[in-house]
Design a protein around this motif. Structure first.
Motif, PDB file in Angstrom:
ATOM      1  N   UNK A 384      15.972 -21.639 -33.089  1.00 47.48           N
ATOM      2  CA  UNK A 384      16.864 -21.258 -31.991  1.00 47.48           C
ATOM      3  C   UNK A 384      17.273 -19.795 -32.137  1.00 47.48           C
ATOM      4  N   UNK A 385      17.440 -19.132 -31.008  1.00 47.80           N
ATOM      5  CA  UNK A 385      17.962 -17.758 -31.016  1.00 47.80           C
ATOM      6  C   UNK A 385      19.472 -17.824 -31.170  1.00 47.80           C
ATOM      7  N   UNK A 386      20.046 -16.725 -31.635  1.00 45.82           N
ATOM      8  CA  UNK A 386      21.506 -16.639 -31.769  1.00 45.82           C
ATOM      9  C   UNK A 386      21.906 -15.181 -31.660  1.00 45.82           C
ATOM     10  N   UNK A 387      23.200 -14.965 -31.397  1.00 43.04           N
ATOM     11  CA  UNK A 387      23.717 -13.589 -31.329  1.00 43.04           C
ATOM     12  C   UNK A 387      23.395 -12.880 -30.031  1.00 43.04           C
ATOM     13  N   UNK A 388      22.986 -13.622 -28.984  1.00 43.64           N
ATOM     14  CA  UNK A 388      22.718 -12.978 -27.690  1.00 43.64           C
ATOM     15  C   UNK A 388      24.048 -12.624 -27.024  1.00 43.64           C
ATOM     16  N   UNK A 389      24.107 -11.430 -26.404  1.00 43.51           N
ATOM     17  CA  UNK A 389      25.317 -10.995 -25.684  1.00 43.51           C
ATOM     18  C   UNK A 389      24.914 -10.388 -24.348  1.00 43.51           C
ATOM     19  N   UNK A 390      25.799 -10.499 -23.367  1.00 47.88           N
ATOM     20  CA  UNK A 390      25.564  -9.948 -22.026  1.00 47.88           C
ATOM     21  C   UNK A 390      26.639  -8.927 -21.710  1.00 47.88           C
ATOM     22  N   UNK A 391      26.225  -7.671 -21.461  1.00 46.72           N
ATOM     23  CA  UNK A 391      27.150  -6.634 -20.981  1.00 46.72           C
ATOM     24  C   UNK A 391      27.177  -6.741 -19.460  1.00 46.72           C
ATOM     25  N   UNK A 392      28.281  -7.303 -18.923  1.00 46.29           N
ATOM     26  CA  UNK A 392      28.368  -7.538 -17.484  1.00 46.29           C
ATOM     27  C   UNK A 392      29.302  -6.551 -16.783  1.00 46.29           C
ATOM     28  N   UNK A 393      29.479  -5.342 -17.397  1.00 43.92           N
ATOM     29  CA  UNK A 393      30.419  -4.369 -16.831  1.00 43.92           C
ATOM     30  C   UNK A 393      30.002  -3.903 -15.439  1.00 43.92           C
ATOM     31  N   UNK A 394      28.694  -3.869 -15.157  1.00 44.36           N
ATOM     32  CA  UNK A 394      28.211  -3.452 -13.834  1.00 44.36           C
ATOM     33  C   UNK A 394      27.556  -4.617 -13.094  1.00 44.36           C
ATOM     34  N   UNK A 395      27.868  -5.814 -13.510  1.00 48.30           N
ATOM     35  CA  UNK A 395      27.230  -7.001 -12.941  1.00 48.30           C
ATOM     36  C   UNK A 395      27.633  -7.193 -11.483  1.00 48.30           C
ATOM     37  N   UNK A 410       5.607 -16.262 -16.264  1.00 51.22           N
ATOM     38  CA  UNK A 410       5.676 -17.624 -15.746  1.00 51.22           C
ATOM     39  C   UNK A 410       6.961 -18.275 -16.249  1.00 51.22           C
ATOM     40  N   UNK A 411       7.704 -18.899 -15.324  1.00 45.39           N
ATOM     41  CA  UNK A 411       9.012 -19.456 -15.673  1.00 45.39           C
ATOM     42  C   UNK A 411       8.831 -20.750 -16.471  1.00 45.39           C
ATOM     43  N   UNK A 412       9.423 -20.789 -17.696  1.00 50.17           N
ATOM     44  CA  UNK A 412       9.353 -21.960 -18.569  1.00 50.17           C
ATOM     45  C   UNK A 412      10.641 -22.769 -18.517  1.00 50.17           C
ATOM     46  N   UNK A 413      11.766 -22.088 -18.261  1.00 47.26           N
ATOM     47  CA  UNK A 413      13.037 -22.799 -18.225  1.00 47.26           C
ATOM     48  C   UNK A 413      14.117 -21.949 -17.607  1.00 47.26           C
ATOM     49  N   UNK A 414      15.230 -22.631 -17.168  1.00 49.65           N
ATOM     50  CA  UNK A 414      16.341 -21.952 -16.490  1.00 49.65           C
ATOM     51  C   UNK A 414      17.668 -22.419 -17.088  1.00 49.65           C
ATOM     52  N   UNK A 415      17.946 -22.076 -18.347  1.00 51.42           N
ATOM     53  CA  UNK A 415      19.229 -22.466 -18.938  1.00 51.42           C
ATOM     54  C   UNK A 415      20.365 -21.745 -18.217  1.00 51.42           C
ATOM     55  N   UNK A 416      21.419 -22.476 -17.822  1.00 53.69           N
ATOM     56  CA  UNK A 416      22.449 -21.853 -16.980  1.00 53.69           C
ATOM     57  C   UNK A 416      23.379 -20.890 -17.720  1.00 53.69           C
ATOM     58  N   UNK A 421      20.869 -21.238 -23.641  1.00 54.45           N
ATOM     59  CA  UNK A 421      19.751 -20.423 -24.138  1.00 54.45           C
ATOM     60  C   UNK A 421      19.642 -20.583 -25.649  1.00 54.45           C
ATOM     61  N   UNK A 422      20.791 -20.521 -26.333  1.00 55.61           N
ATOM     62  CA  UNK A 422      20.793 -20.589 -27.791  1.00 55.61           C
ATOM     63  C   UNK A 422      20.548 -22.014 -28.292  1.00 55.61           C
ATOM     64  N   UNK A 423      20.437 -22.992 -27.380  1.00 56.10           N
ATOM     65  CA  UNK A 423      20.110 -24.350 -27.772  1.00 56.10           C
ATOM     66  C   UNK A 423      18.643 -24.691 -27.583  1.00 56.10           C
ATOM     67  N   UNK A 424      17.844 -23.739 -27.053  1.00 56.63           N
ATOM     68  CA  UNK A 424      16.417 -23.983 -26.814  1.00 56.63           C
ATOM     69  C   UNK A 424      15.665 -23.937 -28.140  1.00 56.63           C
ATOM     70  N   UNK A 425      14.788 -24.968 -28.398  1.00 53.18           N
ATOM     71  CA  UNK A 425      13.948 -24.987 -29.600  1.00 53.18           C
ATOM     72  C   UNK A 425      12.618 -24.304 -29.271  1.00 53.18           C
ATOM     73  N   UNK A 426      12.469 -23.047 -29.701  1.00 55.69           N
ATOM     74  CA  UNK A 426      11.265 -22.282 -29.379  1.00 55.69           C
ATOM     75  C   UNK A 426      10.076 -22.720 -30.225  1.00 55.69           C
ATOM     76  N   UNK A 427      10.324 -23.437 -31.328  1.00 55.11           N
ATOM     77  CA  UNK A 427       9.213 -23.931 -32.141  1.00 55.11           C
ATOM     78  C   UNK A 427       8.365 -24.919 -31.347  1.00 55.11           C
TER      79      UNK A 427
END
Length: 582
Positions: A384-395, A410-416, A421-427
């Protein structure tokens, strides 16, 4: 001291006596002063025009003339000696035109032997000795005079309507020169035309010259003048000539006024965006026709709203992402190229464009994501990935989601959310590359589903930057050595010199595998030393392959008598080394 003074007095008296003359009765006379006589004639005034100019009618009254030596002297107005004609005839042979503009003075001089300083290049004030100068006669050498022009200045609007100058006059009271003409130049003195008369000057259409400045001169010249033709420059004229003052003709272009308002910045999100507060300062605006022009950044014409109100009614959201420019235009009949689909750079005719107002149409902004890049080993263990952050100052945008794609988008998934996102098992996705994006969008977006491609999205949306997730497979390393060829003759045959490059090796478990040519497992020596202890002579004739294998717990099919094609689980086989048994 008294004797020294007596000697000085006696010397002075002796010098005085020596300077006196005896009269007829044997007496002494006072010293006689030199007298140069009196000149009459002139004064003379000539035009410096390339034609020889000589003085004449000069006479010398010599009734009181004294002095042993006689001559004439010609100087400039600073008393510098220009010439020493010996006789009156020689004076009247001097060509004063060659001296150029200025004043000369003619003197008669009488002097005694021993006079110094009387030579060309010296000055009369430097003469030393016994001499006398007569009165002088002035010779004034005037340049050519082209007269004085009056009228104007003129200012015309370049709009396709003929513009002629009127009311120009020439004061020719001091005019001289053999030939007369007029000259019209641009502001760099390039000659545009040489109308011969004032009537011809007033017949010139200055509108046809386009925007710029013209200058009208009167010219007078004598003899041959070179360079006086259209296309030449006044600075290159050669000969005797004079130019009058000039009259300016300013040819101004149409004026479209000054636009104010903005700059504008809109988000392209399906909501109408108008340029409110746009204003036109029409002070000084000229031209028969007026309108507004909307272009893109490359001046391609997108629209032609006729009024300011119409320009403020344009919905810039409908133009999509990009830059628009708003202009005011003034023009005369006959303009070409002024149509939607044309380009403002291709307009032809009499027109002017104002300054432009910028309208920046920006897309939705999905923010900036940070974290990673991530690299995992596909080995059956969840990653699983971890430590992802979103800078939404200009969102911007009403709706948000996350998108996971492969490296072809190609779209594989749409985690809301990030937590999803950090719960997806990429293995579980196997080896390859995934990309993680943040997406912002408005209602009505189509194509947003697993199995589609990001390029298929339609509607108002924006994608952030992407984060890379690399899923590496197991790596069994690289074998080197061999190939080997043995003769099956009852003598043991072992391989040697085999090595394993384990620089990229990964995986929990390692072994070697020996198969036949069909992949059937013949043996599984655990180490390289065990491989090199195998007697291939005992296997009889045929072909064997030596492999290195890396694998994770749970692999099935790894047993003598099985086939490598039946292996199941997380594993990797190296290249093989061939052993041929003849």
């Amino acid at each position: 001291m008294n004797n020294f003074r007596t000697i000085l007095v006696l010397l002075a008296f002796a010098m005085f006596v020596a300077s006196c003359e005896e009269d007829d009765n044997g007496g002494t006379m006072q010293p006689v002063a030199l007298e140069a006589g009196t000149l009459s004639g002139g004064p003379f005034t000539f035009a410096v025009d390339g034609q020889p100019d000589m003085v004449s009618g000069i006479t010398l009254d010599a009734s009181n003339l004294t002095g042993s030596i006689q001559n004439y002297v010609i100087t400039d107005d600073a008393r510098n000696i220009l010439g020493l004609p010996p006789t009156l005839e020689a004076v009247e042979g001097v060509n004063f035109d060659e001296a150029g503009e200025g004043s000369c003075y003619i003197y008669h001089i009488t002097h005694e032997a021993g006079l110094t300083g009387l030579e060309v290049g010296e000055n009369l004030d430097g003469l030393s000795g016994d001499f006398d100068l007569s009165n002088f006669i002035m010779v004034i050498r005037n340049g050519l005079n082209a007269g004085m022009l009056s009228g104007g200045p003129f200012e015309f609007l370049v709009d396709g309507t003929p513009d002629m100058v009127t009311g120009i006059t020439l004061d020719d009271s001091a005019l001289n020169g053999d030939t007369q003409s007029y000259v019209i130049t641009d502001d760099n003195r390039n000659i545009l035309g040489t109308p011969p008369t004032l009537e011809a000057v007033e017949g010139v259409d200055f509108d046809g010259a386009g925007v710029g400045k013209c200058y009208i001169y009167h010219i007078t010249y004598s003899g041959e003048l070179t360079g006086l033709e259209a296309g030449e420059n006044l600075n290159d004229l050669g000969g005797s000539f004079n130019l009058s003052n000039f009259i300016e003709v300013d040819r101004v272009g149409l004026t479209a006024g000054v636009l104010s308002g903005g700059p504008y910045e809109f988000t392209v999100d399906g909501t109408p965006d108008m340029a409110t507060g746009l204003a036109l300062d029409a002070t000084g605006v000229t031209g028969s026709n007026q309108g507004f022009v909307i272009t893109d950044a490359d001046l391609n014409i997108l629209g032609l709203p006729p009024t300011l109100e119409a320009a403020q009614g344009v919905d810039f959201d409908g133009a999509g992402v990009g830059v628009c420019l708003i202009w005011h235009i003034t023009y005369e009949e006959g303009i070409t190229g002024l149509e939607a689909g044309g380009n403002a750079g291709d307009l032809d005719g009499f027109f002017a464009l104002s300054n432009s107002i910028t309208v920046n149409r920006i897309g939705l902004n999905a923010g900036i994501i940070s974290g990673g890049p991530y690299e995992f080993l596909v080995d059956g263990t969840p990653d699983m990935v971890s430590g992802i952050a979103l800078d939404d100052s200009d969102l911007t945008g009403s709706k948000q989601t996350w998108v996971i794609t492969d490296d072809q988008n190609n779209i594989l998934g749409l985690p809301p959310m990030i937590a999803n996102v950090e719960g997806v098992d990429f293995d579980a996705a196997g080896s390859g590359v995934c990309l993680i994006w943040h997406l912002t969008y408005e209602e009505g977006l189509t194509g947003l589903m697993a199995g589609n491609n990001v390029a298929d999205l339609e509607g108002f949306y924006g994608l952030s930057n992407s984060l890379t997730v690399t899923r590496n497979p197991l790596d069994a390393g690289t074998l080197s050595g061999g190939p080997f060829t043995f003769t099956v003759d009852g003598t043991p045959d072992m391989v040697s010199g085999i090595s394993l490059d384990a620089s990229n090796l990964n995986g929990t478990n390692q072994t070697y595998v020996i198969t036949d040519a069909a992949g059937n497992i013949l043996g599984m020596p655990p180490t390289l030393e065990a491989v090199e202890g195998v007697d291939f002579d005992a296997a009889g004739t045929g072909i064997c392959y030596i492999w290195h294998l890396t694998y994770e717990d749970g692999i099935t099919g790894l047993a003598m008598g099985e086939n490598t094609s039946n292996l199941d689980g997380f594993f990797d086989l190296s290249n093989f080394i061939m052993v041929t048994r003849q």
